[in-house]
Design a protein around this motif. Structure first.
Motif: not given
Length: 456
Positions: A292-298
């Motif tokens: 989820d954090q990776d998606q937010a960064i992207q």
């Protein structure tokens, strides 16, 4: 505070930051580009006048080939630098010109007319000064040499004065130099072209049309512009007879300068994605294992790409390469002049005298005359904290032709003796102009505020 620098300050300080931080601070200083150019020029001069002089010259003339299968393009290293790397330099100049026209000093006619008039005067008068001494000589093709201003060197040396120079002076010189570069591009395109291959030129214009169409369609990928700009436009101009550096400027003018997202949308979405990043926090789990954090960064990266115009993105990405790689390499390859012990021949040579007269006298005279005329007729006014003694000093800074003048000299002269004479005259005249300009500017401003010492 520098927000980029603040972003790099983290709880987890990397040991490498202690090494990179001073280097990054240096590269962000106005004078850094000029210092690097000066060092490379000194190295080139030392090598050319040492026992390794023949080796130095032979290296730049080594053939270098690129291509696939039967489609090969072979040129000496020197020409790859002058025709290839310098096209990237002119690409960045083109980006700067477009930015200045859209949102910079050239976007307001009353503000723009002062540096434009100064730049025009600073091109016409030096050319006339050169032709006064060389009109009916074999050297008359060099009239474009004293028209040039080395923007990186001039701005870099101006930065050495720090707060002694008002910010308006730096803006004036930068804008003047950009207009001067545009003039240099036109001079190269129309006057330093030996022959024209209309088929290749037509092909190049076809690729230019494709680039313009990509802009109109809203294509923002630098890959597309790089593919058709380098693989199409640059190659076509290389074979057309027009100098390929012109392709760099034309390609730059097709780069989109608009955002694909409004500022309000970016502010709202970046705040939302940052909140999502915080909500997705799982104690003991790194970002690497948190989808989820990776998606937010992207999502944040996508928003950043949409709000930042491709023009701005490319300018920021290429500027360090141009300042600290391309221009220094050009200086290393072209500034290596064999200094003759007999300077009397240089003083009596109409070529060297024409270049010296153009850069040291014609350039400041033309800049000041152009600026004075538009102010006198009420078309423009001097910027705040900028007075005529400083304009005169900036006029001499405009006489720093250096790499740009050397570049035009390589187009104007093919005889090694003429080119060597021209390069040496450019180096001496540029150094003299720089010394006079810095002296005048340091004496005409308050050492603490950068304001004029006299309002008269």
């Amino acid at each position: 505070m520098d927000l980029v620098k603040e972003a790099k300050q983290t709880v987890k300080n990397r040991p490498v930051e202690k090494l990179l931080s001073p280097l990054e601070d240096f590269t962000k200083q106005n004078a850094s580009g000029g210092i690097v150019l000066l060092v490379c020029t000194a190295i080139a001069l030392l090598l050319a006048n040492s026992v390794y002089g023949d080796l130095y010259s032979a290296f730049w003339n080594l053939p270098f080939t690129i291509g696939i299968g039967p489609y090969l393009l072979e040129k000496p290293i020197l020409l790859w630098i002058n025709d290839g790397l310098m096209a990237i330099f002119f690409f960045v100049i083109g980006l700067e010109i477009k930015r200045e026209i859209l949102v910079g000093e050239l976007s307001e006619p009353r503000q723009a007319i002062l540096p434009i008039a100064a730049a025009i005067g600073g091109m016409i008068v030096p050319a006339l000064a050169f032709l006064m001494l060389n009109f009916q000589t074999p050297h008359n093709s060099g009239w474009g040499i004293p028209m040039a201003t080395d923007i990186a060197f001039a701005i870099g040396l101006l930065g050495l004065l720090g707060s002694k120079v008002p910010f308006s002076a730096k803006i004036f010189l930068t804008t003047l130099a950009i207009v001067d570069d545009l003039g240099a591009v036109l001079v190269i395109a129309f006057f330093y072209t030996s022959h024209i291959s209309w088929i290749s030129l037509g092909t190049g214009l076809g690729f230019l049309t494709i680039l313009m169409g990509a802009n109109r369609m809203g294509i923002r990928s630098p890959v597309i512009y790089g593919l058709f700009g380098i693989g199409g436009l640059w190659l076509a101009f290389l074979f057309s007879g027009l100098h390929p550096t012109v392709a760099g400027v034309l390609a730059a003018l097709t780069i989109p300068a608009n955002s694909a997202m409004t500022k309000n949308e970016f502010a709202h979405k970046s705040q939302k994605f940052s909140q999502e990043f915080q909500k997705a926090e799982v104690p003991g789990v790194s970002v690497l294992g948190n989808e989820d954090q990776d998606q937010a960064i992207q999502a944040l990266e996508t928003a950043k790409d949409l709000i930042q115009p491709p023009l701005q993105k490319l300018e920021h990405a290429l500027y360090p390469w141009v300042t600290f790689a391309i221009m220094p390499i050009f200086a290393l390859a072209n500034a290596g002049v064999v200094i003759a012990t007999d300077f009397s021949s240089l003083v009596n040579d109409s070529l060297s005298l024409g270049i010296g007269l153009g850069l040291v006298v014609g350039k400041p005279l033309g800049i000041c005359l152009g600026a004075w005329l538009v102010v006198q007729f009420g078309s423009s006014v001097l910027p705040s904290h900028l007075r005529w003694p400083q304009i005169i000093g900036l006029g001499f800074m405009g006489g720093i032709g250096f790499t740009m003048a050397i570049f035009i000299a390589t187009l104007a002269f093919h005889a090694p003796s003429d080119l060597q004479t021209a390069k040496l005259a450019i180096l001496i005249a540029s150094c003299l102009s720089a010394c006079i300009g810095l002296l005048l500017l340091s004496k005409s401003t308050n050492p603490t505020t950068g304001e004029p010492t006299s309002e008269k």
